[in-house]
Scaffold this active site. Structure first.
Site, PDB file in Angstrom:
ATOM      1  N   CYS A 156       0.824  -1.215   0.000  1.00 43.64           N
ATOM      2  CA  CYS A 156       0.000   0.000   0.000  1.00 43.64           C
ATOM      3  C   CYS A 156       0.860   1.268   0.000  1.00 43.64           C
ATOM      4  O   CYS A 156       0.349   2.354  -0.203  1.00 43.64           O
ATOM      5  CB  CYS A 156      -0.900   0.074   1.222  1.00 43.64           C
ATOM      6  SG  CYS A 156      -1.569  -1.470   1.732  1.00 43.64           S
ATOM      7  N   CYS A 172      -3.277   7.823   7.309  1.00 45.78           N
ATOM      8  CA  CYS A 172      -1.926   7.851   7.897  1.00 45.78           C
ATOM      9  C   CYS A 172      -2.008   8.072   9.412  1.00 45.78           C
ATOM     10  O   CYS A 172      -1.232   7.495  10.174  1.00 45.78           O
ATOM     11  CB  CYS A 172      -1.087   8.958   7.278  1.00 45.78           C
ATOM     12  SG  CYS A 172      -0.696   8.671   5.550  1.00 45.78           S
TER      13      CYS A 172
END
Lengths: 168, 392
Positions: A38, A112
């Protein structure tokens, strides 16, 4: 789409001069989350010990991160948030605390901040397991989720690797 | 931290600045020479004449007839017109279309949409350097194949396909051959007759012409259905008032390309200097694509252990503007489809950067990049858990 103007000054600051990065020698535990497939991988190292008042705290914390500017900035800022906190206090840190400390993140980069929180929880989980202490219900479910995600991506990755092998 | 006193644009594959001579040629068509090409009066007739002159210039450049040039607004539009236009006009013959796995998104997505309309799409794999293998093409041709669309010069990795060999196979099998030459047009000589091309896409803003102009070459007799219906402009294949200044600018840009023989040599030299410099100065770097059969201005490098967006941001801070093919977006499990098609692993695909040089690029720009880049990569690798010999 993100571009260089999508990031707050704070994110850029942490990206340019990240706090507490690098590998830790003899950590109490490590939290490893994300997957290279990813494009984001975070390792959080924690050292748990007693402060001068004999209270157990996270005395030291370091990160190593492969990822975009947001991934690096969230890693850096979570080390600031955690350092000196007790385990219970650290477990209360959520993605909104991370986002707020960074003066915002572009919507597409919110994951994130989640990754940083997951890395912290994973490190604490590993610490509690190592110390043979009881594990809070919520932490257990976060760990299961992380594990599942890892397996899912690694599965995808291995399918891909197999497919590549067949091509050759 | 490096102070950004310089600004170095190395993203000419994204877009180029308009050449001042092009701008000069365009300006009158915004004011005293404005006009609609389909008007009866002299102003319209003059506009028509100017567009027909422009058509002749670009046609000659690829050895086509002027009547075979359809002006459009963008390479994306031309590629859509080629794929959908051929599909719709030839569906009675068959519904199979062949493309490569390294097409630009507009071809991939147009083909993907055609799939939802009952067409069958074969995506040809490429080898490690990005070449379509002719035997794969031959093997995938079926009785109901109506179109083969293969990109000429790849926008990410710069690999140049042997379109002549591909075209020959298609012609022999009575299948239309389209090539997306958005990146190669103006850089590599193209001869639509010798290269057996039936349809070709080219764009103005990649060759120092303005945005808003592009073309689709369509060999005479090849039937296509238009995307835009209306007043019947461009031989009824692309209705819309012709973007007169942009078309004039496009032709001027082509004219400048045709006179600029030295550019290929200069850019190839600078390109190879940049490639050699990076590989030599920075450990764990790899060139993507083919070292020789590559666009004269394209450099695509994998920097192991670091992620592309971080590199872009650092380079931006140092005043160097480049691009990455890798999309670092939420839930994204999809690094660049082009790099993945080469058989790269996802981490290498995530850590790849494209530098694309252009007419204004100077040797000192390359020297500056080679000075700054090693420090940037070194710093980011310090943060990365994947740097060499890092595991306990």
């Amino acid at each position: 789409m993100t571009n260089v103007k999508s990031y707050s000054e704070k994110v850029l600051e942490h990206f340019k001069n990240p706090h507490n990065y690098g590998k830790m020698k003899n950590p109490s535990a490590i939290g490893e989350v994300g997957n290279i497939v990813c494009g984001d991988v975070m390792y959080l190292y924690i050292k748990v010990g007693k402060n001068s008042k004999q209270k157990e705290i996270i005395k030291d914390i370091k990160f190593e991160t492969y990822g975009c500017a947001a991934a690096i900035a969230t890693s850096s800022v979570i080390t600031d948030l955690v350092k000196g906190k007790s385990i219970d206090e650290a477990l209360k840190i959520n993605k909104d605390n991370v986002i707020k400390s960074l003066e915002g993140l572009p919507p597409i980069k919110i994951h994130c901040s989640l990754l940083a929180v997951d890395a912290l929880k994973e490190a604490i989980y590993n610490f509690l397991v190592k110390e043979k202490r009881s594990i809070p219900e919520e932490l257990l479910s976060v760990h299961e989720k992380n594990k599942k995600e890892r397996e899912f991506v690694e599965d995808k990755h291995s399918n891909w690797v197999e497919a590549e092998k067949e091509k050759v | 931290m490096i102070k950004a006193s310089k600004k170095i644009y190395l993203d000419y594959a994204s877009t180029t600045p308009t050449d001042p001579k092009v701008l000069g040629a365009m300006l009158p068509y915004f004011s005293n020479k404005f006009g609609n090409t389909v008007s009866f009066h002299k102003r319209g007739a003059d506009a028509m004449e100017a567009v027909e002159n422009a058509r002749e210039v670009v046609a000659r450049f690829i050895n086509a007839k002027p009547s075979e040039i359809i002006f459009t607004s963008s390479a994306t539009e031309s590629n859509n017109l080629a794929l959908k236009g051929i599909a719709w006009a030839n569906a009675f013959k068959g519904k199979h279309i062949i493309i490569s796995s390294i097409e630009h998104d507009c071809v991939l997505n147009a083909a993907g949409w055609l799939k939802t309309q009952g067409f069958e799409i074969t995506e040809l794999p490429v080898d490690k350097k990005g070449f379509v293998l002719l035997k794969d093409l031959k093997n995938s041709i079926r009785k109901d194949t109506i179109l083969v669309s293969i990109i000429h010069g790849n926008n990410e990795i710069g690999t140049i396909q042997d379109i002549r060999a591909i075209g020959k196979i298609c012609r022999k099998n009575n299948i239309y051959f389209h090539t997306d030459a958005a990146q190669s047009f103006g850089k590599i000589p193209i001869d639509v007759i010798k290269d057996y091309i039936d349809l070709l896409t080219a764009s103005s803003h990649k060759i120092y012409g303005p945005l808003g102009a592009a073309l689709l070459y369509k060999r005479s007799g090849v039937p296509i259905t238009p995307l835009l219906h209306g007043g019947g402009h461009e031989q009824n294949l692309r209705s819309s008032t012709v973007n007169l200044p942009a078309v004039i600018g496009f032709a001027k840009a082509v004219e400048i390309c045709s006179k600029n023989k030295m550019e290929t040599e200069k850019l190839t030299k600078l390109r190879d200097k940049l490639i050699r410099g990076i590989i030599k100065k920075i450990p764990d770097t790899k060139l993507n694509g083919d070292p020789k059969q590559r666009l004269q201005n394209n450099v695509n490098i994998t920097f192991s252990f670091v992620e592309g967006e971080s590199l872009l941001l650092e380079l931006n801070m140092a005043g160097i503007y480049v691009s990455t093919g890798s999309a670092c977006s939420s839930n994204s499990l999809s690094p660049s489809h082009v790099l993945m098609a080469l058989g790269k692993n996802p981490e290498d695909a995530h850590g790849s950067i494209r530098f694309s040089l252009g007419r204004p690029t100077k040797e000192s720009d390359i020297d500056y990049v080679l000075l700054v880049l090693p420090q940037i990569v070194k710093r980011l690798r310090k943060l990365s858990p994947f740097r060499k010999n890092n595991r306990v």
